[in-house]
Design a protein around this motif. Structure first.
Motif, PDB file in Angstrom:
ATOM      1  N   UNK A   7     -13.561  -1.810   5.199  1.00  0.00           N
ATOM      2  CA  UNK A   7     -12.592  -1.664   4.141  1.00  0.00           C
ATOM      3  C   UNK A   7     -13.270  -2.047   2.694  1.00  0.00           C
ATOM      4  N   UNK A   8     -12.523  -1.799   1.710  1.00  0.00           N
ATOM      5  CA  UNK A   8     -13.073  -2.240   0.465  1.00  0.00           C
ATOM      6  C   UNK A   8     -11.899  -2.811  -0.282  1.00  0.00           C
ATOM      7  N   UNK A   9     -12.334  -3.749  -0.993  1.00  0.00           N
ATOM      8  CA  UNK A   9     -11.542  -4.711  -1.750  1.00  0.00           C
ATOM      9  C   UNK A   9     -12.011  -4.589  -3.464  1.00  0.00           C
ATOM     10  N   UNK A  10     -11.128  -3.817  -4.011  1.00  0.00           N
ATOM     11  CA  UNK A  10     -11.361  -3.545  -5.397  1.00  0.00           C
ATOM     12  C   UNK A  10     -10.895  -4.802  -6.318  1.00  0.00           C
ATOM     13  N   UNK A  11     -11.863  -5.579  -6.848  1.00  0.00           N
ATOM     14  CA  UNK A  11     -11.250  -6.761  -7.595  1.00  0.00           C
ATOM     15  C   UNK A  11     -10.687  -6.275  -8.861  1.00  0.00           C
ATOM     16  N   UNK A  12     -11.001  -5.234  -9.392  1.00  0.00           N
ATOM     17  CA  UNK A  12     -10.503  -4.567 -10.750  1.00  0.00           C
ATOM     18  C   UNK A  12      -8.894  -4.168 -10.552  1.00  0.00           C
ATOM     19  N   UNK A  13      -8.760  -3.738  -9.286  1.00  0.00           N
ATOM     20  CA  UNK A  13      -6.970  -3.309  -8.904  1.00  0.00           C
ATOM     21  C   UNK A  13      -6.384  -4.542  -8.573  1.00  0.00           C
ATOM     22  N   UNK A  14      -7.000  -5.422  -7.857  1.00  0.00           N
ATOM     23  CA  UNK A  14      -6.378  -6.527  -7.312  1.00  0.00           C
ATOM     24  C   UNK A  14      -5.320  -7.368  -8.367  1.00  0.00           C
ATOM     25  N   UNK A  15      -4.185  -7.939  -8.344  1.00  0.00           N
ATOM     26  CA  UNK A  15      -3.685  -8.500  -9.178  1.00  0.00           C
ATOM     27  C   UNK A  15      -3.237 -10.017  -8.433  1.00  0.00           C
ATOM     28  N   UNK A  16      -4.000 -10.334  -7.360  1.00  0.00           N
ATOM     29  CA  UNK A  16      -3.580 -11.608  -6.792  1.00  0.00           C
ATOM     30  C   UNK A  16      -2.168 -11.975  -6.210  1.00  0.00           C
ATOM     31  N   UNK A  17      -1.423 -10.826  -5.993  1.00  0.00           N
ATOM     32  CA  UNK A  17       0.097 -10.939  -5.754  1.00  0.00           C
ATOM     33  C   UNK A  17       0.254 -11.629  -4.522  1.00  0.00           C
ATOM     34  N   UNK A  18      -0.555 -11.683  -3.690  1.00  0.00           N
ATOM     35  CA  UNK A  18      -0.355 -12.453  -2.150  1.00  0.00           C
ATOM     36  C   UNK A  18       0.350 -11.387  -1.425  1.00  0.00           C
ATOM     37  N   UNK A  19       0.934 -10.083  -1.411  1.00  0.00           N
ATOM     38  CA  UNK A  19       1.398  -9.167  -0.708  1.00  0.00           C
ATOM     39  C   UNK A  19       0.592  -9.001   0.530  1.00  0.00           C
ATOM     40  N   UNK A  20      -0.657  -8.988   0.395  1.00  0.00           N
ATOM     41  CA  UNK A  20      -1.562  -8.649   1.612  1.00  0.00           C
ATOM     42  C   UNK A  20      -1.581  -9.885   2.492  1.00  0.00           C
ATOM     43  N   UNK A  21      -1.550 -11.076   2.021  1.00  0.00           N
ATOM     44  CA  UNK A  21      -1.333 -12.159   2.857  1.00  0.00           C
ATOM     45  C   UNK A  21       0.004 -12.436   3.687  1.00  0.00           C
ATOM     46  N   UNK A  22       1.158 -11.944   2.956  1.00  0.00           N
ATOM     47  CA  UNK A  22       2.327 -12.287   3.332  1.00  0.00           C
ATOM     48  C   UNK A  22       2.651 -11.137   4.658  1.00  0.00           C
ATOM     49  N   UNK A  23       2.160 -10.034   4.152  1.00  0.00           N
ATOM     50  CA  UNK A  23       2.118  -8.824   5.139  1.00  0.00           C
ATOM     51  C   UNK A  23       1.377  -9.087   6.590  1.00  0.00           C
ATOM     52  N   UNK A  24       0.071  -9.823   6.524  1.00  0.00           N
ATOM     53  CA  UNK A  24      -0.776  -9.880   7.437  1.00  0.00           C
ATOM     54  C   UNK A  24       0.010 -11.298   8.342  1.00  0.00           C
ATOM     55  N   UNK A  25       0.653 -12.102   7.626  1.00  0.00           N
ATOM     56  CA  UNK A  25       1.299 -13.271   8.468  1.00  0.00           C
ATOM     57  C   UNK A  25       2.541 -12.723   9.173  1.00  0.00           C
ATOM     58  N   UNK A  26       3.276 -11.691   8.410  1.00  0.00           N
ATOM     59  CA  UNK A  26       4.514 -11.133   9.335  1.00  0.00           C
ATOM     60  C   UNK A  26       4.004 -10.173  10.484  1.00  0.00           C
ATOM     61  N   UNK A  27       2.947  -9.490  10.149  1.00  0.00           N
ATOM     62  CA  UNK A  27       2.473  -8.330  11.140  1.00  0.00           C
ATOM     63  C   UNK A  27       1.938  -9.177  12.340  1.00  0.00           C
ATOM     64  N   UNK A  28       1.297 -10.171  12.069  1.00  0.00           N
ATOM     65  CA  UNK A  28       0.474 -10.769  13.176  1.00  0.00           C
ATOM     66  C   UNK A  28       0.929 -12.311  13.609  1.00  0.00           C
ATOM     67  N   UNK A 181     -16.835  -4.715  -1.602  1.00  0.00           N
ATOM     68  CA  UNK A 181     -16.206  -5.553  -2.572  1.00  0.00           C
ATOM     69  C   UNK A 181     -16.644  -4.544  -3.815  1.00  0.00           C
ATOM     70  N   UNK A 182     -15.707  -4.051  -4.561  1.00  0.00           N
ATOM     71  CA  UNK A 182     -15.882  -3.493  -6.075  1.00  0.00           C
ATOM     72  C   UNK A 182     -15.704  -4.667  -6.897  1.00  0.00           C
ATOM     73  N   UNK A 183     -16.878  -5.059  -7.569  1.00  0.00           N
ATOM     74  CA  UNK A 183     -16.809  -6.122  -8.318  1.00  0.00           C
ATOM     75  C   UNK A 183     -16.033  -5.963  -9.543  1.00  0.00           C
ATOM     76  N   UNK A 184     -15.491  -7.060 -10.101  1.00  0.00           N
ATOM     77  CA  UNK A 184     -14.655  -6.964 -11.378  1.00  0.00           C
ATOM     78  C   UNK A 184     -15.446  -6.750 -12.354  1.00  0.00           C
ATOM     79  N   UNK A 185     -15.197  -5.671 -13.177  1.00  0.00           N
ATOM     80  CA  UNK A 185     -15.990  -5.277 -14.322  1.00  0.00           C
ATOM     81  C   UNK A 185     -16.010  -6.323 -15.363  1.00  0.00           C
ATOM     82  N   UNK A 186     -14.982  -6.929 -15.682  1.00  0.00           N
ATOM     83  CA  UNK A 186     -14.798  -7.771 -16.543  1.00  0.00           C
ATOM     84  C   UNK A 186     -15.679  -9.197 -16.496  1.00  0.00           C
TER      85      UNK A 186
END
Length: 191
Positions: A7-28, A181-186
């Protein structure tokens, strides 16, 4: 050829919305007091141009190839399956918690229901078993997560790995994480 998921996590695209966390909790069916996946928000950091920058860091199992958690397990409850996913067999676990202590990524926890260690397994028993991507990947509104078979040269994950600079968390430990990780460019937060 056996699959090798990553898996790749692109820190430049992530907005910290936690949708991933919520989906993980629900699915598992993860209890509220623990998590398999968390996105930590760092910031704000004021940039030279006056704008504010945030950095979003994913914390979950990084699916090591050289697995400290597996090597310390006295009962083989922690194991790596045929496609490289680090897993836990709760029926073999004796609750010694060596795997939790050995994980340099702090990615394991004790499930309050089973009383056994648990962690991200790329939804292998649910979504992957049905031929679907992990829940976190499918719900990400910005496509910050890329998942796939790293042994397939034509896979989306290999295309992203070839096109963007990436790093592996704590690479110096020699664990060879399959979370990139694709590191945050900023720039992130200075320590």
């Amino acid at each position: 050829m056996a699959k090798k998921y990553g898996m790749i996590h692109d820190e430049n695209l992530c907005i910290g919305c936690q949708a991933c966390n919520i989906a993980c909790r629900s699915e598992n069916k993860i209890p509220d007091s623990v998590y398999r996946l968390q996105v930590w928000v760092q910031g704000p950091k004021k940039l030279p141009d006056g704008t504010l920058s945030f950095n979003y860091h994913r914390q979950s199992c990084v699916q090591c190839e050289n697995t400290p958690c597996v090597s310390v397990c006295p009962t083989k409850a922690s194991y790596v399956n045929e496609d490289g996913i680090v897993s836990v067999n709760v029926d073999l676990c004796v609750g010694c918690l060596y795997c939790i202590a050995a994980c340099p990524y702090q990615a394991r926890y004790v499930d309050p229901v089973t009383k056994a260690p648990d962690k991200c397994n790329f939804c292998k028993d649910t979504r992957l078993a049905r031929g679907e991507e992990p829940a976190c990947v499918t719900v990400c509104p910005t496509d910050a997560l890329t998942f796939g078979d790293m042994s397939d040269p034509k896979s989306k994950i290999n295309k992203v790995l070839a096109s963007k600079p990436t790093l592996r968390p704590k690479e110096s430990l020699g664990t060879k994480p399959k979370l990139f990780i694709v590191p945050n460019k900023r720039g992130g937060i200075e320590s």
